[in-house]
Scaffold this motif. Structure first.
Motif, PDB file in Angstrom:
ATOM      1  N   GLY A  73       6.177   7.527  -3.314  1.00  0.00           N
ATOM      2  CA  GLY A  73       5.835   6.578  -2.255  1.00  0.00           C
ATOM      3  C   GLY A  73       7.028   5.743  -1.835  1.00  0.00           C
ATOM      4  O   GLY A  73       8.164   5.963  -2.258  1.00  0.00           O
ATOM      5  N   ARG A  74       6.719   4.753  -0.996  1.00  0.00           N
ATOM      6  CA  ARG A  74       7.767   3.949  -0.367  1.00  0.00           C
ATOM      7  C   ARG A  74       8.634   3.199  -1.376  1.00  0.00           C
ATOM      8  O   ARG A  74       9.752   2.790  -1.064  1.00  0.00           O
ATOM      9  N   ARG A  79       2.143   8.678   2.984  1.00  0.00           N
ATOM     10  CA  ARG A  79       2.419   8.866   4.413  1.00  0.00           C
ATOM     11  C   ARG A  79       3.765   8.310   4.897  1.00  0.00           C
ATOM     12  O   ARG A  79       4.453   8.968   5.672  1.00  0.00           O
ATOM     13  N   GLN A 136       2.165  15.550   2.519  1.00  0.00           N
ATOM     14  CA  GLN A 136       1.477  14.249   2.536  1.00  0.00           C
ATOM     15  C   GLN A 136       0.073  14.360   1.949  1.00  0.00           C
ATOM     16  O   GLN A 136      -0.704  15.230   2.311  1.00  0.00           O
ATOM     17  N   SER A 140      -5.843  10.672   3.711  1.00  0.00           N
ATOM     18  CA  SER A 140      -6.870  10.934   4.721  1.00  0.00           C
ATOM     19  C   SER A 140      -6.316  11.697   5.908  1.00  0.00           C
ATOM     20  O   SER A 140      -7.032  12.469   6.534  1.00  0.00           O
ATOM     21  N   GLY A 188       5.756   4.858  -7.342  1.00  0.00           N
ATOM     22  CA  GLY A 188       6.081   3.915  -6.264  1.00  0.00           C
ATOM     23  C   GLY A 188       5.111   3.998  -5.105  1.00  0.00           C
ATOM     24  O   GLY A 188       5.495   3.878  -3.950  1.00  0.00           O
ATOM     25  N   ILE A 189       3.840   4.222  -5.439  1.00  0.00           N
ATOM     26  CA  ILE A 189       2.768   4.302  -4.421  1.00  0.00           C
ATOM     27  C   ILE A 189       1.810   3.147  -4.689  1.00  0.00           C
ATOM     28  O   ILE A 189       1.359   2.959  -5.834  1.00  0.00           O
ATOM     29  N   LYS A 221       6.089  -1.094 -10.103  1.00  0.00           N
ATOM     30  CA  LYS A 221       6.634  -2.328 -10.697  1.00  0.00           C
ATOM     31  C   LYS A 221       5.692  -3.521 -10.508  1.00  0.00           C
ATOM     32  O   LYS A 221       5.879  -4.559 -11.147  1.00  0.00           O
ATOM     33  N   ASP A 222       4.674  -3.347  -9.637  1.00  0.00           N
ATOM     34  CA  ASP A 222       3.716  -4.431  -9.384  1.00  0.00           C
ATOM     35  C   ASP A 222       2.441  -4.174 -10.197  1.00  0.00           C
ATOM     36  O   ASP A 222       1.678  -3.256  -9.904  1.00  0.00           O
ATOM     37  N   ALA A 226      -0.814  -3.631  -8.298  1.00  0.00           N
ATOM     38  CA  ALA A 226      -0.938  -2.565  -7.289  1.00  0.00           C
ATOM     39  C   ALA A 226      -2.294  -1.867  -7.436  1.00  0.00           C
ATOM     40  O   ALA A 226      -2.706  -1.534  -8.559  1.00  0.00           O
TER      41      ALA A 226
HETATM   42  P1  FAD Z   1       3.613   0.870   0.030  1.00  0.00           P
HETATM   43  O1  FAD Z   1       2.232   0.449   0.312  1.00  0.00           O
HETATM   44  O2  FAD Z   1       4.713   0.150   0.713  1.00  0.00           O
HETATM   45  O3  FAD Z   1       3.807   0.792  -1.548  1.00  0.00           O
HETATM   46  C1  FAD Z   1       5.019   0.974  -2.204  1.00  0.00           C
HETATM   47  C2  FAD Z   1       4.768   0.665  -3.677  1.00  0.00           C
HETATM   48  O4  FAD Z   1       5.939   0.900  -4.390  1.00  0.00           O
HETATM   49  C3  FAD Z   1       4.382  -0.795  -3.933  1.00  0.00           C
HETATM   50  O5  FAD Z   1       3.170  -0.847  -4.665  1.00  0.00           O
HETATM   51  C4  FAD Z   1       5.530  -1.353  -4.762  1.00  0.00           C
HETATM   52  O6  FAD Z   1       5.118  -2.270  -5.771  1.00  0.00           O
HETATM   53  C5  FAD Z   1       6.094  -0.095  -5.391  1.00  0.00           C
HETATM   54  N1  FAD Z   1       7.513  -0.190  -5.713  1.00  0.00           N
HETATM   55  C6  FAD Z   1       8.517  -0.652  -4.934  1.00  0.00           C
HETATM   56  N2  FAD Z   1       9.702  -0.535  -5.576  1.00  0.00           N
HETATM   57  C7  FAD Z   1       9.427   0.013  -6.796  1.00  0.00           C
HETATM   58  C8  FAD Z   1      10.228   0.372  -7.918  1.00  0.00           C
HETATM   59  N3  FAD Z   1      11.556   0.226  -7.896  1.00  0.00           N
HETATM   60  N4  FAD Z   1       9.609   0.874  -9.006  1.00  0.00           N
HETATM   61  C9  FAD Z   1       8.276   1.029  -9.044  1.00  0.00           C
HETATM   62  N5  FAD Z   1       7.446   0.717  -8.009  1.00  0.00           N
HETATM   63  C10 FAD Z   1       8.032   0.227  -6.895  1.00  0.00           C
HETATM   64  N6  FAD Z   1      -1.209   6.893   3.650  1.00  0.00           N
HETATM   65  C11 FAD Z   1      -1.099   7.961   2.857  1.00  0.00           C
HETATM   66  O7  FAD Z   1      -0.450   7.949   1.791  1.00  0.00           O
HETATM   67  N7  FAD Z   1      -1.703   9.135   3.231  1.00  0.00           N
HETATM   68  C12 FAD Z   1      -2.428   9.270   4.362  1.00  0.00           C
HETATM   69  O8  FAD Z   1      -2.940  10.359   4.643  1.00  0.00           O
HETATM   70  C13 FAD Z   1      -2.567   8.129   5.205  1.00  0.00           C
HETATM   71  N8  FAD Z   1      -3.289   8.190   6.346  1.00  0.00           N
HETATM   72  C14 FAD Z   1      -3.439   7.067   7.102  1.00  0.00           C
HETATM   73  C15 FAD Z   1      -4.252   7.098   8.221  1.00  0.00           C
HETATM   74  C16 FAD Z   1      -4.434   5.972   8.983  1.00  0.00           C
HETATM   75  C17 FAD Z   1      -5.305   6.044  10.198  1.00  0.00           C
HETATM   76  C18 FAD Z   1      -3.786   4.773   8.618  1.00  0.00           C
HETATM   77  C19 FAD Z   1      -3.997   3.513   9.435  1.00  0.00           C
HETATM   78  C20 FAD Z   1      -2.980   4.722   7.516  1.00  0.00           C
HETATM   79  C21 FAD Z   1      -2.780   5.856   6.735  1.00  0.00           C
HETATM   80  N9  FAD Z   1      -1.964   5.836   5.601  1.00  0.00           N
HETATM   81  C22 FAD Z   1      -1.893   6.940   4.813  1.00  0.00           C
HETATM   82  C23 FAD Z   1      -1.082   4.692   5.298  1.00  0.00           C
HETATM   83  C24 FAD Z   1      -1.646   3.770   4.240  1.00  0.00           C
HETATM   84  O9  FAD Z   1      -2.462   2.794   4.821  1.00  0.00           O
HETATM   85  C25 FAD Z   1      -0.487   3.080   3.483  1.00  0.00           C
HETATM   86  O10 FAD Z   1       0.299   2.371   4.408  1.00  0.00           O
HETATM   87  C26 FAD Z   1       0.400   4.031   2.691  1.00  0.00           C
HETATM   88  O11 FAD Z   1      -0.375   4.859   1.873  1.00  0.00           O
HETATM   89  C27 FAD Z   1       1.361   3.225   1.833  1.00  0.00           C
HETATM   90  O12 FAD Z   1       2.270   4.110   1.228  1.00  0.00           O
HETATM   91  P2  FAD Z   1       3.025   3.698  -0.106  1.00  0.00           P
HETATM   92  O13 FAD Z   1       2.042   3.388  -1.177  1.00  0.00           O
HETATM   93  O14 FAD Z   1       4.040   4.749  -0.376  1.00  0.00           O
HETATM   94  O15 FAD Z   1       3.838   2.409   0.351  1.00  0.00           O
END
Ligand code: FAD
Length: 321
Positions: free
Chosen positions: A210-211, A237, A250, A253, A267-268, A289-290, A293
């Motif tokens: 993840g991000r 995503r 990916q 949903s 990191g999701i 790390k949170d 989460a």
């Molecule tokens: P973030 O929410 O930014 O989370 C990043 C995480 O990484 C955080 O919890 C943080 O604490 C952690 N982190 C940061 N640095 C570190 C580190 N050094 N070590 C450990 N942890 C760390 N999302 C999907 O995944 N799939 C889909 O199919 C999808 N479809 C969507 C459809 C719609 C219509 C919409 C509106 C959104 C959709 N999303 C989808 C997006 C979804 O809402 C989230 O924005 C997305 O899943 C967040 O991705 P993430 O967890 O990678 O990022």
């Protein structure tokens, strides 16, 4: 018209794992209705594969064989399955919610003037079929009241393939009447797969990034862990939206629905749109790390820590094991 028919999917003589999840759903539905369950598998020369189902609790297994079914085409499958369904006369036809089923099932249901209830996550007494709406925020109940068989596709990971009941089944070869003009689509035109194409729904182990990874070049450390575990690499995503990994990796949903034995989320955060795509995983490990989460709410094991320390250490340990 009674009974349940499960259409099993295979490719190149190998079962799609989701077929057994649909088979488990079919057996459970048949038990609820007090009717018999059958299965069908379509291809050229598929009898040996169909025989593998002879030890399952089924009244009959149809090996639907024809030279024109050597390669998948929606027209060929629809024409062949139409004939076997007319003979078996089931009230419900269940299928795994695969790409192939998404391709041919609407046309098959239309042949019978019936409906397709797609991507079902549960079957209750009635029978009532449950589908998710609005990115998994709402569950909707569907009941079939019309004439003709009701077609249902089953979401990956919502039934367990290892719960398929054993018994004994008669295997029958079914030769549909097919002619070349019926097959209007040419194989390869619709299903030409790129070198990058990956079917995450069949992967037993997935490492998903993840991000929290920060930069595209950092994905290499997660990829190394995936390779050490013999896992498929997947992503949330934002990673795919950024073009850091191809869209087909990916999960969520608007991505793929997966149900591996092990899902490692790195990191999701665990947004609902991500969770609906991986909640069928048997075991979930989260590294974040949170400590607050949301991913930790669905995780069986959690590591609160910096992924840049945890992941390389884990990779090293797996490689040494
Ligand atoms: P973030 O929410 O930014 O989370 C990043 C995480 O990484 C955080 O919890 C943080 O604490 C952690 N982190 C940061 N640095 C570190 C580190 N050094 N070590 C450990 N942890 C760390 N999302 C999907 O995944 N799939 C889909 O199919 C999808 N479809 C969507 C459809 C719609 C219509 C919409 C509106 C959104 C959709 N999303 C989808 C997006 C979804 O809402 C989230 O924005 C997305 O899943 C967040 O991705 P993430 O967890 O990678 O990022």
């Amino acid at each position: 018209m009674s009974g349940v028919l499960v259409v099993m999917e295979q490719r190149g003589g190998q079962w799609n794992r989701m077929s057994f999840e649909a088979l488990a759903a079919g057996q459970q539905l048949a038990a609820k209705l007090g009717v018999e369950c059958s299965a069908a598998v379509v291809a050229e020369g598929v009898s040996a594969l169909a025989s593998e189902l002879s030890g399952k609790k089924l009244v009959k297994v149809y090996a639907v064989e024809h030279a024109l079914l050597k390669t998948y085409t929606p027209d060929g499958y629809v024409a062949a399955l139409e004939q076997v369904i007319k003979q078996a006369a089931p009230a419900y036809v269940l299928m795994p919610h695969t790409y192939q089923v998404r391709d041919f099932a609407p046309a098959l249901a239309t042949r019978f003037g019936s409906v397709l209830i797609s991507d079902v996550i549960a079957v209750h007494d009635g029978p009532v079929f449950v589908r998710q709406l609005l990115q998994g925020k709402l569950n909707a109940d569907y009941r079939h009241t019309g004439a003709g068989p009701c077609f249902v596709s089953v979401q990956a990971g919502t039934f367990r393939g290892d719960t398929v009941e054993t018994g004994s089944a008669a295997v029958e070869t079914f030769a549909p009447t097919l002619e070349l003009p019926q097959i209007r689509t040419k194989p390869g035109e619709l299903f030409r797969e790129s070198a990058q194409t990956v079917d995450l729904s069949a992967a037993p182990v997935i490492v998903s990034v993840g991000r929290g990874i920060g930069e595209q070049e950092n994905i290499a450390i997660v990829d190394e862990l995936a390779k050490a575990l013999g896992a498929e690499l997947a992503a949330s995503r934002p990673i795919c939206d950024n073009g850091w990994l191809p869209m087909e990796r990916q999960v969520g949903s608007s991505g793929q629905t997966v149900s591996p034995k092990l899902y490692l989320a790195v990191g999701i955060s665990g947004a609902i749109q991500h969770l609906v795509g991986m909640k069928g995983s048997k075991t979930v490990i989260a590294i974040n790390k949170d400590e607050n989460a949301p991913i930790f709410e669905v995780a069986d094991y959690g590591v609160v820590g910096d992924l840049f320390e945890v992941v390389p250490a884990l990779t090293k340990a797996v490689q040494a094991a």
